[in-house]
Design an enzyme around this catalytic site. Structure first.
Site, PDB file in Angstrom:
ATOM      1  CD  GLU A  45      -4.943  -9.408   2.225  1.00  0.00           C
ATOM      2  OE1 GLU A  45      -5.712  -9.353   1.093  1.00  0.00           O
ATOM      3  OE2 GLU A  45      -4.790 -10.107   2.995  1.00  0.00           O
TER       4      GLU A  45
ATOM      5  NE  ARG B 297      -7.082 -14.186  14.199  1.00  0.00           N
ATOM      6  CZ  ARG B 297      -7.389 -13.389  13.029  1.00  0.00           C
ATOM      7  NH1 ARG B 297      -8.171 -12.741  13.036  1.00  0.00           N
ATOM      8  NH2 ARG B 297      -6.414 -13.385  12.076  1.00  0.00           N
TER       9      ARG B 297
ATOM     10  CE  LYS C  70      -8.612  -7.619   7.045  1.00  0.00           C
ATOM     11  NZ  LYS C  70      -7.410  -7.245   6.514  1.00  0.00           N
TER      12      LYS C  70
END
Ligand code: ATP
Ligand code: MG
Length: 575
Positions: free
Chosen positions: A48, A274, A284
């Protein structure tokens, strides 16, 4: 974490089929063997564009790209840009630069979920027509309140039975800007009692009257990520939709969309854990806050775990690839020791970086018995690990700089560096003995040492077999190049900065120390930005790509020579 006996590297726990194949590659192999997907392998990286990429993303990139490469497949880059207000072109550009730097090649297959807005709209209409979606007038609070809990079923929206024709009309009105933000949403009609909350009539579209970085003002309704992600994979013919573990609960929903829409292709979703790293935050949102609040100088601050930060600190793409190979791919979450990342870098730089001399906190030494005005060229090995790297000449003269730390007036017996009356080796040059200490009469601070050298010890060897324990680096005062050196350390002082309240409280106040007036051997005066080397005994350094210039070097400390525990183990030893 246990230790790798062979290499000394910290090794994370792995969960692998065998030495070479992780569980995802095993699935891909199996699919190929069974002739699924017409023998194709097609992966993608779907960021994204709402921030810069971080080291965690490198795991997803290298996994997806690696699989495409190993199985003769294709790899797409697709920006999942369904959230107009947080997305920016700056992020798109930085993401592409980072992928290129990591060596991941998407050839001409660069896509945007926003490329599919027309198709997604048509598919939304398809669901409405089939009685599988409806326009809902509930507020977001009500949608949430009606959803129920894990233990209680939800309640249906009052609009759930709205006739398809009416929903179609309203949905078109939404698209045409006839309604206000929040007035209506489009929702799937699945099952308000489903044990998976994601299946309880999830939101598909919302009204947002904002500018989109690519589609401009063309749209005022935007699909939710969940409605766009799987379908985008389907459009692109992605065979293996690899994503992180938190999307496991979304899989039934993604599969539902795929089953209920006339998609050209059915991707298979596979989840993996992850990457989490100690002393690091990876979200983020949190990284953005560090930038916005000025805790760092930007997304590419060398302390940031972003790819651009690591690049500016002096990391190499190959060290990041090696790190990722080491950590492997697992199905269960864990946290990797930041030291493993540093280890991967050190391993590489040890092989490739020239050893040079730089004095970071200079103390003047005058060699009283060395002829005034004389200059000798001393031959220095560039890199003992790499015979092909050759040698260079470094000037030696009567006045030199040494490290302040390398001298102690009151020194313990085991201090093998310079102290009054003691003899040490100057690397590649001579033995010197400290005869006298010159102090500032006002402050008592040591400002200069008077030493004598033994001319018989040229090259750093004594002809009579006399032993010295300490070896110091040095720089000839007359020839030294002044430099700024930035000593970077971990951005956080806690291994788990997210734990126990606010991660900002765990920032390391000493994560950056800027030293000016450092003295470098003269050959370093002209280095180009991006030059890497080892400052002997100090660590690996990188000429800052933005601030360094030939004649005015600025060096970043990329990584120390040893991790901090190893330094403690080594005690006072030097040389
Ligand atoms: P954040 O939660 O920080 O916003 P994200 O996962 O939403 O991160 P995306 O841009 O959606 O960020 O990520 C793109 C891809 O990278 C996704 O497929 C995601 O699964 C993967 N990814 C993100 N973070 C990690 C990580 N720490 N380790 C491995 N893969 C990751
Ligand atoms: Mg995301």
């Amino acid at each position: 974490m246990n230790d790798d006996r062979k290499t000394g590297a910290p090794v994370p726990d792995r969960e692998q089929e065998n030495e070479n194949v992780d569980f995802i590659r095993a699935i891909v192999k199996d699919d190929l063997a069974a002739g699924r997907n017409e023998g194709r392998v097609h992966t993608r990286f779907p960021p994204e564009p709402n921030g810069y990429l971080h080291i965690g993303h490198s795991k997803a990139i290298l996994l997806n790209y690696g699989i495409a490469q190993e199985f003769g497949g294709k790899f797409n880059l697709r920006f999942d840009d369904t959230n107009p207000e947080k997305e920016e072109t700056e992020y798109v550009e930085s993401i592409k630069a980072d992928l290129r730097w990591l060596g991941a090649d998407w050839e001409d297959r660069e896509f945007f979920a926003s490329d599919y807005f027309d198709q997604l709209y048509a598919w939304a209409v398809h669901l409405i027509t089939a009685g599988k979606a409806f326009v809902c007038s509930q507020s977001l609070e009500d949608v949430r309140a009606y959803r129920g809990t894990v233990t209680e079923p939800g309640r249906p929206s009052p609009d759930r039975e709205r006739p398809a024709e009416e929903s179609l009309r309203l949905f078109e009105g939404m698209k045409n800007g006839e309604f206000d933000e929040g007035q209506y949403t489009l929702r799937a009609k699945i099952d308000m009692a489903h044990s998976n909350m994601k299946m309880r009539d999830p939101l598909l579209y919302r009204i947002r009257k904002v500018h989109h970085h690519r589609t401009g003002d063309q749209w005022c309704i935007y699909p939710f990520y969940d409605f766009a992600h799987g379908q985008s994979d389907a459009i692109e013919g992605i065979t293996h939709s690899i994503c992180t573990l938190e999307f496991e609960v979304n899989r039934p929903l993604y599969d539902w969309f795929i089953e209920n829409l006339p998609v050209p292709h059915k991707p298979r979703q596979i989840e993996f854990a992850r990457l989490n790293l100690t002393y690091t935050v990876m979200s983020k949102r949190k990284l953005l806050k560090l930038v916005q609040e000025g805790h760092v100088s930007g997304w590419d601050d060398p302390r940031m775990p972003t790819i651009s930060g690591l690049r500016r600190l002096g990391y190499t793409p190959s060290s990041i690839r090696n790190f990722n190979e080491r950590i492997g791919i697992a199905k269960r979450s864990s946290t990797v020791d930041l030291d493993l990342l540093k280890w991967a870098l050190r391993e590489e730089l040890n092989q490739t970086a020239d050893r040079v001399m730089a004095v970071l906190r200079p103390l003047k030494v005058v060699i009283t018995n060395y002829p005034e005005g004389q200059v000798e060229q001393i031959e220095c090995v560039n890199n003992p690990e790499d015979p092909a790297s050759g040698t260079r000449e470094v000037p030696f003269s009567r006045e030199i700089w040494i490290e302040q730390d390398d001298f102690r007036e009151e020194a313990p017996r085991k201090f093998f560096r310079l102290k009054p009356g003691a003899e040490v080796r100057l690397k590649h040059a001579y033995f010197i003995t400290c005869d006298a200490v010159v102090k500032d009469p006002d402050t008592g601070e040591v400002v200069e040492l008077r030493c004598s050298y033994d001319p018989e010890t040229r090259g750093g060897d004594s002809p009579d077999g006399r032993k010295v324990k300490g070896t110091l680096h040095w720089v000839s005062a007359d020839h030294a190049v002044d430099a700024e050196v930035r000593l970077y350390d971990n951005l956080f002082r806690e291994p788990f900065p997210d734990q126990g309240g606010n991660y900002l409280d765990n920032l390391n106040p000493n994560s950056l120390e800027v030293l000016t007036g450092c003295k470098l051997e003269p050959g370093l005066g002209g280095v180009e930005p991006g030059y890497r080397c080892q400052f002997m005994r100090q660590g690996y350094f990188f000429a800052d790509p933005q601030d360094s210039q030939p004649g005015r070097p600025v060096f970043n400390r990329t990584v120390t020579l040893k991790d901090s525990w190893a330094k403690l183990e080594a005690g006072g030893k030097t040389g």
